[in-house]
Design an enzyme around this catalytic site. Sequence first.
Site, mmCIF file in Angstrom:
data_model
loop_
_atom_site.group_PDB
_atom_site.id
_atom_site.type_symbol
_atom_site.label_atom_id
_atom_site.label_comp_id
_atom_site.label_asym_id
_atom_site.label_seq_id
_atom_site.Cartn_x
_atom_site.Cartn_y
_atom_site.Cartn_z
ATOM 1 N N GLU A 45 42.666 41.348 38.896
ATOM 2 C CA GLU A 45 42.111 41.156 40.221
ATOM 3 C C GLU A 45 42.764 40.450 41.312
ATOM 4 O O GLU A 45 43.319 39.537 40.980
ATOM 5 C CB GLU A 45 40.504 41.214 40.141
ATOM 6 C CG GLU A 45 39.675 40.933 41.155
ATOM 7 C CD GLU A 45 38.304 40.944 41.189
ATOM 8 O OE1 GLU A 45 37.464 41.185 41.724
ATOM 9 O OE2 GLU A 45 38.294 40.153 39.934
ATOM 10 N N LYS A 116 35.911 47.900 44.797
ATOM 11 C CA LYS A 116 34.705 47.159 43.901
ATOM 12 C C LYS A 116 33.440 47.631 44.535
ATOM 13 O O LYS A 116 33.218 47.304 45.662
ATOM 14 C CB LYS A 116 35.267 45.590 43.925
ATOM 15 C CG LYS A 116 34.389 44.870 43.005
ATOM 16 C CD LYS A 116 34.681 43.470 42.967
ATOM 17 C CE LYS A 116 34.045 42.700 41.810
ATOM 18 N NZ LYS A 116 34.567 41.342 41.818
ATOM 19 N N CYS A 154 36.032 43.564 37.206
ATOM 20 C CA CYS A 154 35.463 42.321 36.909
ATOM 21 C C CYS A 154 33.950 42.451 37.027
ATOM 22 O O CYS A 154 33.445 42.683 35.851
ATOM 23 C CB CYS A 154 35.649 41.371 38.177
ATOM 24 S SG CYS A 154 35.774 39.742 37.699
#
Length: 269
Positions: A45, A116, A154
């Site tokens: 990321e 995200k 994540c």
Amino acid sequence: MPAPAVAVAIAQFAPSADSVANAQQIDRMADVAADRGAKLVVFPEYSSYFVDPFDQTLARHAQDVDGPFVAALHQSAQRTGAVIVAGLIETASNPGKVRNAVVAVGPGGVLAVYRKLHLYDAFGHRESDWVEAGEIAPPQTFEVGGLRWGLMTCYDLRFPEVARTLADAGVEGIVVPAAWVRGPLKEFQWQTLLAARAIENTVFVAAADHPPPLGVGASVLLDPQGVAIAGVGTGTDVAVGYVDPDAVDRVRRVNPALRLRRFEVIPRA
């Protein structure tokens, strides 16, 4: 006749506040992975740009998907023949913020883009002060070596619904670029959640983190039973594992958990 194994690489490095240098590092590591046969290379990321703590430079260094960073990834993919997955600080609709995106880029161009969904407003951090959450959208998937892979990022690991929607979209593997910040028990949680997503969805998981001192490292490739195939410790390195395309079907015949479940994922308003 069994399908041939597919080499998948996880590339662990610490992105800096220099997008050009980050692209060059990715290019070098992609070469290492490709030399070992990798057809998919996963980077962390925030691979395009990273500062700690976050500040106003994030927005100044944000790029569009058709910008120079993704163009550099495309050049690396063309030269190596591999699909490259990496985190991108993307220009957002809010001029004071960015999107935390992940792009999958193959020799022919961009294959998938994921923004995200779950921002890291936890453990004393507030990612939402700087990042605009992605909109709920169809799962972002792409194919490598006869397997369908899906994207997530994540903190999404802590929300099993994200991986389950990818499983419902027919993926056999999930790619997880991350900046999993160090802290008490964080290494344990990283390893446990990655294994859980693999086991409960009976899929491969390829996860790439930042190394210490920011991240926990421990980038890993897991099989559909949560067993590590390849991994990196705490340094900057590339690990390559060989994925058996028939493994998902074999595991699902023995453990048909996806077929037996009685609930579906429905987005919250």
